[in-house]
Design a protein around this motif. Structure first.
Motif, PDB file in Angstrom:
ATOM      1  N   ALA A 180      44.605  41.070  42.283  1.00 17.02           N
ATOM      2  CA  ALA A 180      43.455  40.559  41.526  1.00 17.02           C
ATOM      3  C   ALA A 180      42.855  41.663  40.656  1.00 17.02           C
ATOM      4  O   ALA A 180      42.522  41.434  39.484  1.00 17.02           O
ATOM      5  N   GLY A 181      42.749  42.862  41.218  1.00 18.77           N
ATOM      6  CA  GLY A 181      42.208  43.981  40.445  1.00 18.77           C
ATOM      7  C   GLY A 181      43.085  44.318  39.249  1.00 18.77           C
ATOM      8  O   GLY A 181      42.590  44.587  38.135  1.00 18.77           O
ATOM      9  N   ALA A 182      44.372  44.288  39.451  1.00 21.20           N
ATOM     10  CA  ALA A 182      45.302  44.607  38.360  1.00 21.20           C
ATOM     11  C   ALA A 182      45.252  43.547  37.257  1.00 21.20           C
ATOM     12  O   ALA A 182      45.285  43.866  36.057  1.00 21.20           O
ATOM     13  N   ILE A 183      45.156  42.288  37.663  1.00 16.39           N
ATOM     14  CA  ILE A 183      45.132  41.203  36.669  1.00 16.39           C
ATOM     15  C   ILE A 183      43.837  41.264  35.855  1.00 16.39           C
ATOM     16  O   ILE A 183      43.838  41.013  34.644  1.00 16.39           O
ATOM     17  N   ALA A 184      42.744  41.638  36.519  1.00 14.83           N
ATOM     18  CA  ALA A 184      41.475  41.822  35.794  1.00 14.83           C
ATOM     19  C   ALA A 184      41.569  43.011  34.839  1.00 14.83           C
ATOM     20  O   ALA A 184      41.096  42.951  33.695  1.00 14.83           O
ATOM     21  N   ALA A 185      42.184  44.093  35.297  1.00 13.84           N
ATOM     22  CA  ALA A 185      42.343  45.271  34.425  1.00 13.84           C
ATOM     23  C   ALA A 185      43.186  44.932  33.204  1.00 13.84           C
ATOM     24  O   ALA A 185      42.909  45.380  32.084  1.00 13.84           O
ATOM     25  N   GLY A 212      38.167  30.690  32.988  1.00 18.30           N
ATOM     26  CA  GLY A 212      38.812  31.273  31.811  1.00 18.30           C
ATOM     27  C   GLY A 212      39.319  32.685  32.059  1.00 18.30           C
ATOM     28  O   GLY A 212      39.969  33.271  31.190  1.00 18.30           O
ATOM     29  N   ALA A 213      39.043  33.222  33.251  1.00 17.45           N
ATOM     30  CA  ALA A 213      39.434  34.609  33.546  1.00 17.45           C
ATOM     31  C   ALA A 213      40.948  34.804  33.562  1.00 17.45           C
ATOM     32  O   ALA A 213      41.432  35.941  33.499  1.00 17.45           O
ATOM     33  N   LEU A 214      41.699  33.699  33.643  1.00 13.67           N
ATOM     34  CA  LEU A 214      43.168  33.816  33.643  1.00 13.67           C
ATOM     35  C   LEU A 214      43.783  33.335  32.331  1.00 13.67           C
ATOM     36  O   LEU A 214      44.983  33.067  32.270  1.00 13.67           O
ATOM     37  N   ASP A 215      42.965  33.243  31.283  1.00 12.82           N
ATOM     38  CA  ASP A 215      43.515  32.785  30.001  1.00 12.82           C
ATOM     39  C   ASP A 215      44.554  33.742  29.446  1.00 12.82           C
ATOM     40  O   ASP A 215      45.371  33.354  28.595  1.00 12.82           O
ATOM     41  N   ALA A 221      47.474  32.776  44.246  1.00 12.28           N
ATOM     42  CA  ALA A 221      46.258  32.648  45.064  1.00 12.28           C
ATOM     43  C   ALA A 221      45.317  33.818  44.792  1.00 12.28           C
ATOM     44  O   ALA A 221      44.096  33.641  44.652  1.00 12.28           O
ATOM     45  N   ALA A 222      45.870  35.017  44.703  1.00 13.64           N
ATOM     46  CA  ALA A 222      45.036  36.194  44.417  1.00 13.64           C
ATOM     47  C   ALA A 222      44.394  36.064  43.036  1.00 13.64           C
ATOM     48  O   ALA A 222      43.197  36.327  42.859  1.00 13.64           O
ATOM     49  N   ALA A 223      45.186  35.643  42.059  1.00  8.69           N
ATOM     50  CA  ALA A 223      44.670  35.483  40.696  1.00  8.69           C
ATOM     51  C   ALA A 223      43.577  34.417  40.645  1.00  8.69           C
ATOM     52  O   ALA A 223      42.618  34.533  39.874  1.00  8.69           O
TER      53      ALA A 223
END
Lengths: 316, 316
Positions: free
Chosen positions: B214-219, B247-250, B236-238
């Motif tokens: 999750a931290g990496a995907i946010a970075a 929208g955080a996974l756009d 699931a983590a994402a």
């Protein structure tokens, strides 16, 4: 296929550092590929993409959204590296060859006469056969030919039954009226020709680039080169081989499901499940070329992974 | 995303030498990628694959077909280049990094206590954030952690509702009794913890490798690096990010549909359509890594093809 090599590949697959079956379809692809290559731990180093181009007399019936000149223009685009297939071949490190087949002499309009003479058919088949590099280790055949979805639909109908409406699709993008015209043109071709024999169907209703693809796919089998089939037109051409001799496409996998109308129906008739389904409908071998990546991934895992014993990993 | 870049990419796409829409989903992928990169004609030159590994206290409940030692053994296998993900990263020319997160100190058994303290959660999120190379142009996050399909199922249930039976799957291959145990363990975790807040659900039910993903995907979003999501655990983590901020996974695309039980359900909840569906259920980022090939193909076509004007091809 070489059953010793596939058995050895299956055995190796069972020892790799992963839960049984966890690589899904990649595992069966690798075992299948190993069998055809006669090597339980094969590599893919020399994929070949061959594009065959032909022109079609049936264009006189108004079956395409693009004019027939586009075939030659796109051949020039292939030669200059500007088409989609050039980028995909490069992305997956494949050699790419282009064969333009008598573009100045289109096939005959199959609503009026057989598309090709026996000599023309034979020449196209031979061109396809000779185009295959015996040193290639994976083959993609693609095509370019304004009007050739109509030829492919007629060929598919002759091979598997059904009418023009069952097999005609929108090709490069005809409207509803164009789609109806295509279906009627296919029906007219089916009514004119006695196409019970698969090769005779190819001659009367197909085209030079379809025949060349069939010749290349047959040559690949002779050389034990696995083939990735492209979309509707390529699959229709390949189906001539399967209808001539059941099992003739056992060395071939369906690269993708094309958005062109009846490709699913054609794959169902051949019992092939596509590797990709991304809505492509371009031809040029593009969907199959994209699937080279899947094949490379499958073989890289199979041949490169450590076994449980090598890696010191507990296998249960 | 940069709307000027996506608009320019959409405009370019309309001029390329192909019928409109003929490259199917590849066209939208290229436009999406161009928008996130802020470049209408982008390249993929530096994909990064990051594997995070963690151990899980919930293994004490007998939820995995493999012993917990396998996590560390597989980390060694990653470091020596012997796992599936090593082969796939190499096949698609991706840099690969491995981060083992406190393997000697498993998370707490979430049926007894929160899996992580707040400090442990924060450390894992930060490790994930810092693991991303700001110069990467495509990111895959993968995981290894015996027991982590159970943690992911519990997390998914906390985020989206439903019971253990809705979200538990066979993981590396548990039998029917193991599957029932997993579902009951998830239900026990849901009953014990107040997990209405997504990050609190991640802390109580997740694990270090999930938090790091999750931290990496946010970075990646901060650095405008598009992400290919892997299977059930990664998704699931994402989903924690998406539930925290819509929208955080756009900037993320679903790489594949895993064969792990509830991955389809999870993708449906996120509105993501997978690029591949080949029955993989290995984790390690393997399905997403295979999809790097699709992304490379899409970008190669978009940025490398000639326009109708450049190639002198008639566009109708």
């Amino acid at each position: 296929a070489d059953s010793a090599a596939s058995n050895a590949a299956r055995d190796r697959n069972g020892q790799l550092t992963k839960p049984p079956g966890a690589l899904g379809r990649l595992e069966n692809l690798a075992i299948w590929y190993a069998g055809w290559r006669g090597d339980a731990q094969p590599q893919i180093n020399a994929p070949q993409v061959i594009i065959f181009a032909g022109n079609h007399g049936v264009c006189a019936q108004g079956v395409s959204a693009f004019p027939a000149e586009v075939t030659a223009q796109m051949v020039a685009n292939f030669e200059h590296g500007g088409a989609a297939i050039n980028q995909l071949a490069k992305a997956f490190s494949a050699r790419m060859d282009v064969h333009a087949l008598s573009l100045d002499t289109p096939t005959a309009d199959f609503t009026q006469a057989p598309a090709m003479s026996e000599a023309e058919l034979l020449e196209a088949l031979q061109t396809g056969w000779a185009a295959v590099d015996p040193q290639a280790d994976l083959l993609v055949t693609g095509e370019m030919g304004i009007g050739n979805t109509t030829a492919a639909a007629a060929l598919a109908a002759a091979l598997f039954g059904g009418t023009g409406a069952d097999w005609a699709g929108r090709g490069t993008g005809v409207d509803d009226a164009g789609l109806s015209r295509k279906a009627a043109v296919v029906d007219a071709g089916l009514a004119l020709h006695d196409s019970a024999d698969p090769l005779e169907a190819l001659r009367c209703l197909g085209g030079r680039e379809l025949a060349a693809m069939a010749g290349a796919i047959a040559a690949a089998r002779h050389h034990r080169i696995p083939v990735i089939l492209d979309g509707f037109i390529c699959t229709a051409a390949a189906a001539v081989l399967e209808k001539t001799h059941a099992g003739a496409l056992d060395h071939s996998v369906a690269g993708h499901l094309s958005a062109e109308g009846a490709h699913q129906r054609l794959l169902d008739a051949l019992g092939k499940t596509p590797l990709l389904n991304l809505g492509l409908r371009l031809g040029e071998g593009s969907g199959a070329a994209l699937a080279i990546g899947v094949m490379k991934g499958a073989i890289a895992c199979h041949s490169g992974m450590s076994t449980f014993a090598e890696a010191g990993v507990s296998d249960s």
